[in-house]
Design a protein around this motif. Sequence first.
Motif, PDB file in Angstrom:
ATOM      1  N   PHE A   1       3.152  -2.914  -6.539  1.00 55.82           N
ATOM      2  CA  PHE A   1       3.533  -4.136  -5.829  1.00 55.82           C
ATOM      3  C   PHE A   1       3.332  -4.032  -4.315  1.00 55.82           C
ATOM      4  O   PHE A   1       3.785  -4.893  -3.574  1.00 55.82           O
ATOM      5  N   ARG A   2       2.643  -3.011  -3.879  1.00 53.58           N
ATOM      6  CA  ARG A   2       2.538  -2.753  -2.445  1.00 53.58           C
ATOM      7  C   ARG A   2       1.789  -3.846  -1.698  1.00 53.58           C
ATOM      8  O   ARG A   2       2.046  -4.091  -0.514  1.00 53.58           O
ATOM      9  N   LYS A   3       0.891  -4.527  -2.375  1.00 56.37           N
ATOM     10  CA  LYS A   3       0.133  -5.582  -1.704  1.00 56.37           C
ATOM     11  C   LYS A   3       0.946  -6.859  -1.515  1.00 56.37           C
ATOM     12  O   LYS A   3       0.527  -7.768  -0.797  1.00 56.37           O
ATOM     13  N   LYS A   4       2.122  -6.919  -2.124  1.00 61.23           N
ATOM     14  CA  LYS A   4       2.939  -8.125  -2.040  1.00 61.23           C
ATOM     15  C   LYS A   4       3.500  -8.338  -0.645  1.00 61.23           C
ATOM     16  O   LYS A   4       3.652  -9.478  -0.194  1.00 61.23           O
ATOM     17  N   ALA A   5       3.812  -7.250   0.050  1.00 59.47           N
ATOM     18  CA  ALA A   5       4.347  -7.325   1.419  1.00 59.47           C
ATOM     19  C   ALA A   5       4.292  -5.933   2.022  1.00 59.47           C
ATOM     20  O   ALA A   5       4.444  -4.939   1.315  1.00 59.47           O
ATOM     21  N   PRO A   6       4.105  -5.826   3.348  1.00 54.52           N
ATOM     22  CA  PRO A   6       3.926  -4.518   3.993  1.00 54.52           C
ATOM     23  C   PRO A   6       5.245  -3.836   4.352  1.00 54.52           C
ATOM     24  O   PRO A   6       5.387  -3.264   5.430  1.00 54.52           O
ATOM     25  N   VAL A   7       6.224  -3.882   3.441  1.00 58.18           N
ATOM     26  CA  VAL A   7       7.538  -3.324   3.752  1.00 58.18           C
ATOM     27  C   VAL A   7       7.449  -1.822   4.007  1.00 58.18           C
ATOM     28  O   VAL A   7       8.008  -1.309   4.976  1.00 58.18           O
TER      29      VAL A   7
ATOM     30  N   ARG B   1       2.295   6.692  -9.371  1.00 62.84           N
ATOM     31  CA  ARG B   1       2.959   7.410  -8.295  1.00 62.84           C
ATOM     32  C   ARG B   1       1.952   7.742  -7.195  1.00 62.84           C
ATOM     33  O   ARG B   1       0.749   7.825  -7.424  1.00 62.84           O
ATOM     34  N   ASP B   2       2.467   7.968  -5.996  1.00 69.67           N
ATOM     35  CA  ASP B   2       1.619   8.428  -4.907  1.00 69.67           C
ATOM     36  C   ASP B   2       1.238   9.885  -5.140  1.00 69.67           C
ATOM     37  O   ASP B   2       2.090  10.730  -5.437  1.00 69.67           O
ATOM     38  N   ARG B   3      -0.027  10.174  -5.000  1.00 74.27           N
ATOM     39  CA  ARG B   3      -0.519  11.530  -5.248  1.00 74.27           C
ATOM     40  C   ARG B   3      -0.251  12.441  -4.057  1.00 74.27           C
ATOM     41  O   ARG B   3      -0.048  11.985  -2.945  1.00 74.27           O
TER      42      ARG B   3
ATOM     43  N   GLN C   1       8.680   9.372  -3.574  1.00 76.72           N
ATOM     44  CA  GLN C   1       7.308   9.850  -3.443  1.00 76.72           C
ATOM     45  C   GLN C   1       6.500   8.964  -2.505  1.00 76.72           C
ATOM     46  O   GLN C   1       5.635   9.464  -1.770  1.00 76.72           O
ATOM     47  N   ALA C   2       6.763   7.672  -2.512  1.00 72.15           N
ATOM     48  CA  ALA C   2       6.070   6.780  -1.577  1.00 72.15           C
ATOM     49  C   ALA C   2       6.382   7.169  -0.138  1.00 72.15           C
ATOM     50  O   ALA C   2       5.492   7.181   0.726  1.00 72.15           O
ATOM     51  N   LEU C   3       7.639   7.475   0.140  1.00 73.23           N
ATOM     52  CA  LEU C   3       8.025   7.889   1.490  1.00 73.23           C
ATOM     53  C   LEU C   3       7.449   9.264   1.822  1.00 73.23           C
ATOM     54  O   LEU C   3       6.973   9.503   2.938  1.00 73.23           O
ATOM     55  N   ALA C   4       7.478  10.171   0.853  1.00 78.51           N
ATOM     56  CA  ALA C   4       6.917  11.500   1.094  1.00 78.51           C
ATOM     57  C   ALA C   4       5.427  11.423   1.389  1.00 78.51           C
ATOM     58  O   ALA C   4       4.900  12.153   2.245  1.00 78.51           O
ATOM     59  N   ALA C   5       4.722  10.513   0.710  1.00 78.08           N
ATOM     60  CA  ALA C   5       3.288  10.354   0.938  1.00 78.08           C
ATOM     61  C   ALA C   5       2.985   9.849   2.341  1.00 78.08           C
ATOM     62  O   ALA C   5       1.865  10.004   2.834  1.00 78.08           O
TER      63      ALA C   5
ATOM     64  N   ALA D   1      15.306  -7.383  -5.401  1.00 77.85           N
ATOM     65  CA  ALA D   1      14.603  -6.239  -5.961  1.00 77.85           C
ATOM     66  C   ALA D   1      13.201  -6.078  -5.381  1.00 77.85           C
ATOM     67  O   ALA D   1      12.697  -4.957  -5.246  1.00 77.85           O
ATOM     68  N   ASP D   2      12.563  -7.205  -5.030  1.00 75.80           N
ATOM     69  CA  ASP D   2      11.199  -7.149  -4.500  1.00 75.80           C
ATOM     70  C   ASP D   2      11.088  -6.216  -3.300  1.00 75.80           C
ATOM     71  O   ASP D   2      10.082  -5.527  -3.131  1.00 75.80           O
TER      72      ASP D   2
END
Length: 283
Positions: A264-270, A30-32, A86-90, A254-255
């Motif tokens: 999987f964040r390095k897969k694409a900069p979505v 998770r994002d800290r 949490q990714a969006l909150a970060a 799903a990707d």
Amino acid sequence: MTRRGLFAPLLGLAAAACSPLSLLNAVGPRDRGTGRVARDLPYGDDPRQKMDVYAPAQATNLPVLVFFYGGGWDSGDRTVYGWAAQALAARGFVVFVPDYRLVPQVHFPAFIQDAAAATARAGELATTYGGDPARLGVLGHSAGAHLAMMITLDRRYMAAVDQPDLIKAAAGLAGPYDFLPFDVAASRNAFGRAPDPTLTQPVTFARADAPPLWLGHGTDDVVVHDEDTIILRDRMIAVGGRCEAKLYPGLNHADLIATFSPLFRKKAPVLDDVTTFLHRELG
């Protein structure tokens, strides 16, 4: 209008996307510096009409997002998407994640009405959790992208909850926006009773004065084809609206949302692309 989005045979958006994604909630990192700051907040009387809130530590006057998950309008659970919230909150947002009523309990337009009601309630509660309701956007994946675009483009839904101007920007990931006729089970079950099927389609409501839109889609998506994103973008531009679209080579249904996870964040900069747009438009 012809069907352009939902692929037959449709395994179900939940089967295609939500089950694998639920693993990210259980085992993924998770994002800290962020977390769930409220749970089970009601926005209606039904047990499904509740939402959770995620925010960075000591959030103050941040833009607000309402995130709608997918699931074919007949499945899904907000607790599965804590990692995405949490990714969006970060990235500097206060994030509301509502559940909404599902088929077969309800049919169109009830789940869209729920999306509008949840968004209006998020605006009312935003300051409690460090958010600024004047800078509120909506974001969805798959069926959730359909909900986000419907309440953004069809004025009736937010007007019905007395918040016609609350949404300032909207983003959709792998969304179905133009999928007539209803020739697969998911669309028939959710929308088949609609007296006017065109009123179920986001493309019907493209308008020049809509809030700015951002649309993302994977080119390998066979659940909802990337053609839907292209069609809505082109329709918005044709009527003088603001809409950006980005296609991600090699990503499937799903990707697109899975790239929000640190795994999987390095897969694409979505995540980078959508949050850059939302910060720019929400300030």
